[in-house]
Design a protein around this motif. Structure first.
Motif, mmCIF file in Angstrom:
data_model
loop_
_atom_site.group_PDB
_atom_site.id
_atom_site.type_symbol
_atom_site.label_atom_id
_atom_site.label_comp_id
_atom_site.label_asym_id
_atom_site.label_seq_id
_atom_site.Cartn_x
_atom_site.Cartn_y
_atom_site.Cartn_z
ATOM 1 N N GLU A 56 0.838 -1.193 0.000
ATOM 2 C CA GLU A 56 0.000 0.000 0.000
ATOM 3 C C GLU A 56 0.874 1.243 0.000
ATOM 4 O OE1 GLU A 56 -3.007 -0.041 3.041
ATOM 5 O OE2 GLU A 56 -3.208 -2.214 2.888
ATOM 6 N N GLU A 69 -4.472 8.137 -15.068
ATOM 7 C CA GLU A 69 -5.245 7.554 -13.960
ATOM 8 C C GLU A 69 -5.306 6.033 -14.041
ATOM 9 O OE1 GLU A 69 -6.796 7.436 -10.390
ATOM 10 O OE2 GLU A 69 -6.111 9.290 -11.315
ATOM 11 N N ALA A 70 -5.461 5.474 -15.224
ATOM 12 C CA ALA A 70 -5.519 4.012 -15.377
ATOM 13 C C ALA A 70 -4.192 3.374 -14.946
ATOM 14 C CB ALA A 70 -5.855 3.642 -16.816
ATOM 15 N N ARG A 72 -2.004 4.621 -12.869
ATOM 16 C CA ARG A 72 -1.884 4.807 -11.417
ATOM 17 C C ARG A 72 -2.676 3.739 -10.674
ATOM 18 N NH1 ARG A 72 -2.219 10.705 -8.614
ATOM 19 N NH2 ARG A 72 -1.974 10.035 -6.479
ATOM 20 N N ARG A 73 -3.895 3.456 -11.123
ATOM 21 C CA ARG A 73 -4.727 2.425 -10.487
ATOM 22 C C ARG A 73 -4.084 1.050 -10.592
ATOM 23 N NH1 ARG A 73 -8.988 5.282 -12.856
ATOM 24 N NH2 ARG A 73 -9.081 3.779 -14.550
ATOM 25 N N CYS A 74 -3.282 0.815 -11.642
ATOM 26 C CA CYS A 74 -2.600 -0.476 -11.842
ATOM 27 C C CYS A 74 -1.250 -0.537 -11.132
ATOM 28 C CB CYS A 74 -2.390 -0.742 -13.328
ATOM 29 S SG CYS A 74 -3.906 -1.001 -14.242
#
Length: 109
Positions: A56, A69-70, A72-74
């Motif tokens: 985390e 953003e995509a 970053r989410r991955c």
């Protein structure tokens, strides 16, 4: 109180500690390791892009040119803007357009 976590770079198997108030990149430098190239240190150049596999973390601002953003989410983020909230495992692999560069200041050894 600042927590300290273990960072593991999976490609080379390097390990180092990172305080929760330091970025992944800063902790690597403080530990004397060289597994991520160092560029602007401010989230704008994209040289230190890593893929966090597990753990985390929180992020500071990053250039959307290098991390959308995509991504970053991955878990594809800039090491200079990642702050651990647990132990992290990550990979650094040079982007194809950077793999052939010969700029020693950004070279990873």
């Amino acid at each position: 109180m600042t927590d300290t976590f273990e960072m593991t770079e999976l490609v080379r198997g390097l390990r180092f500690n990172c305080a929760s108030d330091n970025s992944l990149l800063k902790a690597m430098e403080l530990a004397g390791k060289r597994c991520i190239p160092v560029g602007c240190r401010g989230g704008g150049c994209g040289l230190c892009k890593v893929h966090v596999i597990s753990g985390e973390f929180s992020c500071g601002p990053m250039s959307k040119k290098h991390v959308d953003e995509a991504s970053r989410r991955c878990g594809r983020v800039l090491a200079c803007r990642v702050y651990p909230r647990s132990d992290l495992s990550f990979e650094y692999r040079p982007a194809p357009e950077l793999a052939g560069t010969n700029n020693n200041s950004n070279e990873v050894m």
